[in-house]
Design an enzyme around this catalytic site. Structure first.
Site, PDB file in Angstrom:
ATOM      1  N   HIS A   1      -0.979   0.176   0.225  1.00 43.03           N
ATOM      2  CA  HIS A   1      -1.286   0.435   1.634  1.00 43.03           C
ATOM      3  C   HIS A   1      -0.093   0.084   2.503  1.00 43.03           C
ATOM      4  O   HIS A   1       0.840  -0.600   2.055  1.00 43.03           O
ATOM      5  CB  HIS A   1      -2.486  -0.428   2.059  1.00 43.03           C
ATOM      6  CG  HIS A   1      -2.180  -1.888   2.003  1.00 43.03           C
ATOM      7  ND1 HIS A   1      -2.339  -2.639   0.852  1.00 43.03           N
ATOM      8  CD2 HIS A   1      -1.671  -2.730   2.927  1.00 43.03           C
ATOM      9  CE1 HIS A   1      -1.951  -3.876   1.078  1.00 43.03           C
ATOM     10  NE2 HIS A   1      -1.533  -3.968   2.338  1.00 43.03           N
TER      11      HIS A   1
ATOM     12  N   HIS B   1       5.950  -0.231   5.897  1.00 46.08           N
ATOM     13  CA  HIS B   1       6.304  -0.117   4.484  1.00 46.08           C
ATOM     14  C   HIS B   1       5.044  -0.201   3.618  1.00 46.08           C
ATOM     15  O   HIS B   1       3.983  -0.609   4.098  1.00 46.08           O
ATOM     16  CB  HIS B   1       7.231  -1.271   4.090  1.00 46.08           C
ATOM     17  CG  HIS B   1       6.523  -2.582   4.134  1.00 46.08           C
ATOM     18  ND1 HIS B   1       6.333  -3.290   5.308  1.00 46.08           N
ATOM     19  CD2 HIS B   1       5.876  -3.299   3.169  1.00 46.08           C
ATOM     20  CE1 HIS B   1       5.625  -4.371   5.060  1.00 46.08           C
ATOM     21  NE2 HIS B   1       5.325  -4.406   3.764  1.00 46.08           N
TER      22      HIS B   1
ATOM     23  N   THR C   1       4.158  -2.207   0.137  1.00 47.24           N
ATOM     24  CA  THR C   1       4.628  -3.150  -0.889  1.00 47.24           C
ATOM     25  C   THR C   1       4.267  -2.600  -2.266  1.00 47.24           C
ATOM     26  O   THR C   1       3.104  -2.306  -2.534  1.00 47.24           O
ATOM     27  CB  THR C   1       3.969  -4.533  -0.697  1.00 47.24           C
ATOM     28  OG1 THR C   1       4.361  -5.057   0.561  1.00 47.24           O
ATOM     29  CG2 THR C   1       4.387  -5.508  -1.800  1.00 47.24           C
TER      30      THR C   1
ATOM     31  N   THR D   1       0.372  -1.917   5.862  1.00 45.27           N
ATOM     32  CA  THR D   1      -0.308  -2.788   6.835  1.00 45.27           C
ATOM     33  C   THR D   1       0.121  -2.418   8.258  1.00 45.27           C
ATOM     34  O   THR D   1       1.312  -2.236   8.515  1.00 45.27           O
ATOM     35  CB  THR D   1       0.067  -4.264   6.584  1.00 45.27           C
ATOM     36  OG1 THR D   1      -0.239  -4.605   5.232  1.00 45.27           O
ATOM     37  CG2 THR D   1      -0.674  -5.205   7.530  1.00 45.27           C
TER      38      THR D   1
HETATM   39  P1  2AM Z   1       2.429  -6.321   3.060  1.00 47.10           P
HETATM   40  O1  2AM Z   1       1.931  -5.530   4.211  1.00 47.10           O
HETATM   41  O2  2AM Z   1       3.895  -6.429   3.035  1.00 47.10           O
HETATM   42  O3  2AM Z   1       1.960  -5.783   1.738  1.00 47.10           O
HETATM   43  C1  2AM Z   1      -2.572  -9.129   2.710  1.00 47.10           C
HETATM   44  O4  2AM Z   1      -1.829 -10.258   2.481  1.00 47.10           O
HETATM   45  C2  2AM Z   1      -1.731  -8.025   3.307  1.00 47.10           C
HETATM   46  O5  2AM Z   1      -1.295  -8.384   4.611  1.00 47.10           O
HETATM   47  C3  2AM Z   1      -0.505  -7.696   2.515  1.00 47.10           C
HETATM   48  O6  2AM Z   1      -0.449  -6.308   2.453  1.00 47.10           O
HETATM   49  C4  2AM Z   1       0.630  -8.350   3.278  1.00 47.10           C
HETATM   50  O7  2AM Z   1       1.897  -7.837   3.202  1.00 47.10           O
HETATM   51  C5  2AM Z   1       0.113  -8.363   4.680  1.00 47.10           C
HETATM   52  N1  2AM Z   1       0.531  -9.592   5.381  1.00 47.10           N
HETATM   53  C6  2AM Z   1       0.314 -10.870   5.003  1.00 47.10           C
HETATM   54  N2  2AM Z   1       0.783 -11.727   5.925  1.00 47.10           N
HETATM   55  C7  2AM Z   1       1.323 -10.984   6.909  1.00 47.10           C
HETATM   56  C8  2AM Z   1       1.994 -11.284   8.140  1.00 47.10           C
HETATM   57  N3  2AM Z   1       2.183 -12.522   8.547  1.00 47.10           N
HETATM   58  N4  2AM Z   1       2.417 -10.245   8.884  1.00 47.10           N
HETATM   59  C9  2AM Z   1       2.238  -8.976   8.483  1.00 47.10           C
HETATM   60  N5  2AM Z   1       1.626  -8.634   7.343  1.00 47.10           N
HETATM   61  C10 2AM Z   1       1.181  -9.613   6.550  1.00 47.10           C
END
Ligand code: 2AM
Length: 222
Positions: free
Chosen positions: A69, A153, A155, A71
Site C-alpha cells: 500500500h 511510496h 514499502t 500510506t
Molecule cells: P510505510 O508507509 O512506509 O510502509 C503501518 O506501520 C504503516 O504506517 C506502514 O505502512 C508505515 O510505513 C506507516 N507508518 C508508520 N509510522 C509512520 C509515520 N510516523 N509516518 C508515516 N507513516 C508511518
C-alpha cells in the site's frame, strides 16, 4: 468511549489490488536479483555488509512486506498529530473505498529499505496530508522544500530491525540529493530502466515504463 474516538484507523492509504501486488512483488524481486550481481553494486558492497568481499543476497537481506500500500496518513488510532483532523476531512470521507490508479515510476534500495516511488495525480494529492514532507525534517533537513507528495511510496521490504516508516525517509533523502542538483552516478541501463547510485548504498532505478497499479483508498485497523 464515543464511537468517533475509537473509529480512527492505524493508517489511511491506497491499497494495491491483489493481482497488482503480485506484479509489483515480481518486478521488485527481479530488480533485487539483478542488482546484487552487478559489478557496480559489488563495488559498493560494504554499504550493505560493513565489510569487504562479503556477498549479499538482496532477496534474503530484505523481508518482503505484505499488504502492499501507499500510506497517506499514519493515524495511530487517533494518537498521531493531525489524525482526527485528517479523518474528518470531507475529501477523505468522499473518496473512502474509491478505486484509483497509482503510478509507480521508480524503485529504490538502501541498506535499510526497498520501495517504489509513487507519483501522485492532482486528484490523489487532495488526500495527501500537507505536512507529510515537513514531518520528516528532523531526519531529512530539506524535506519540507520538496513538492507535496514527494514522500509517497510503497514499502516493498525492510532489512532486519528496520520499521517500514523508514522507507519514506530513504526516498526523501534521495529526492533531496536530486534537488541539490545531484543526478546520481549513472550506473547502468537495465531492462527495467536506468540505475543511478547516490552514495551510502542508495540506489534508484527510474522505470522505463511506470507501473500502473490499481488501488483502493481505504484504511487499516490492524
Ligand atoms: P510505510 O508507509 O512506509 O510502509 C503501518 O506501520 C504503516 O504506517 C506502514 O505502512 C508505515 O510505513 C506507516 N507508518 C508508520 N509510522 C509512520 C509515520 N510516523 N509516518 C508515516 N507513516 C508511518
Amino acid at each position: 468511549v464515543p464511537l468517533e474516538e475509537t473509529s480512527i484507523p492505524l493508517f489511511y492509504g491506497w491499497f494495491l489490488v491483489p493481482a497488482v501486488q503480485e506484479k509489483v512483488r515480481c518486478t521488485s524481486m527481479d530488480f533485487l536479483k539483478t542488482l546484487d550481481t552487478l559489478e557496480a553494486f559489488k563495488k559498493h558492497l560494504t554499504d550493505f555488509t560493513g565489510e569487504a568481499e562479503k556477498e549479499v543476497d538482496l532477496e534474503q537481506y530484505f523481508s518482503a512486506n505484505s499488504g502492499l500500500h501507499c500510506t497517506t496518513k499514519y493515524c495511530d488510532y487517533g494518537k498521531a498529530e493531525g489524525a482526527k483532523e485528517y479523518a474528518e476531512q470531507t475529501v477523505v470521507k468522499e473518496q473512502y473505498c474509491s478505486a484509483s490508479e497509482l503510478s509507480l515510476n521508480a524503485l529504490f534500495v538502501t541498506p535499510r529499505t526497498v520501495g517504489a516511488r509513487v507519483s501522485l495525480t492532482e486528484n490523489q494529492l487532495t488526500l495527501w496530508p500537507s505536512d507529510a514532507e515537513k514531518e520528516a525534517e528532523s531526519l531529512v533537513p530539506t524535506a519540507a522544500s520538496l513538492p507535496a507528495g514527494s514522500r509517497a511510496h510503497v514499502t516493498l521490504g525492510c532489512a532486519d530491525g528496520v520499521e517500514p516508516v523508514q522507507t519514506g525517509y530513504d526516498l526523501l533523502e534521495i529526492l533531496a540529493l536530486q534537488q541539490e542538483g545531484l543526478t546520481g552516478e549513472l550506473v547502468e541501463e537495465m531492462e527495467l530502466g536506468s540505475l543511478a547510485y547516490f552514495g551510502k548504498g542508495r540506489w534508484l532505478l527510474s522505470l522505463r515504463e511506470p507501473i500502473s497499479a490499481k488501488a483502493c483508498f481505504s484504511s487499516y485497523y490492524g
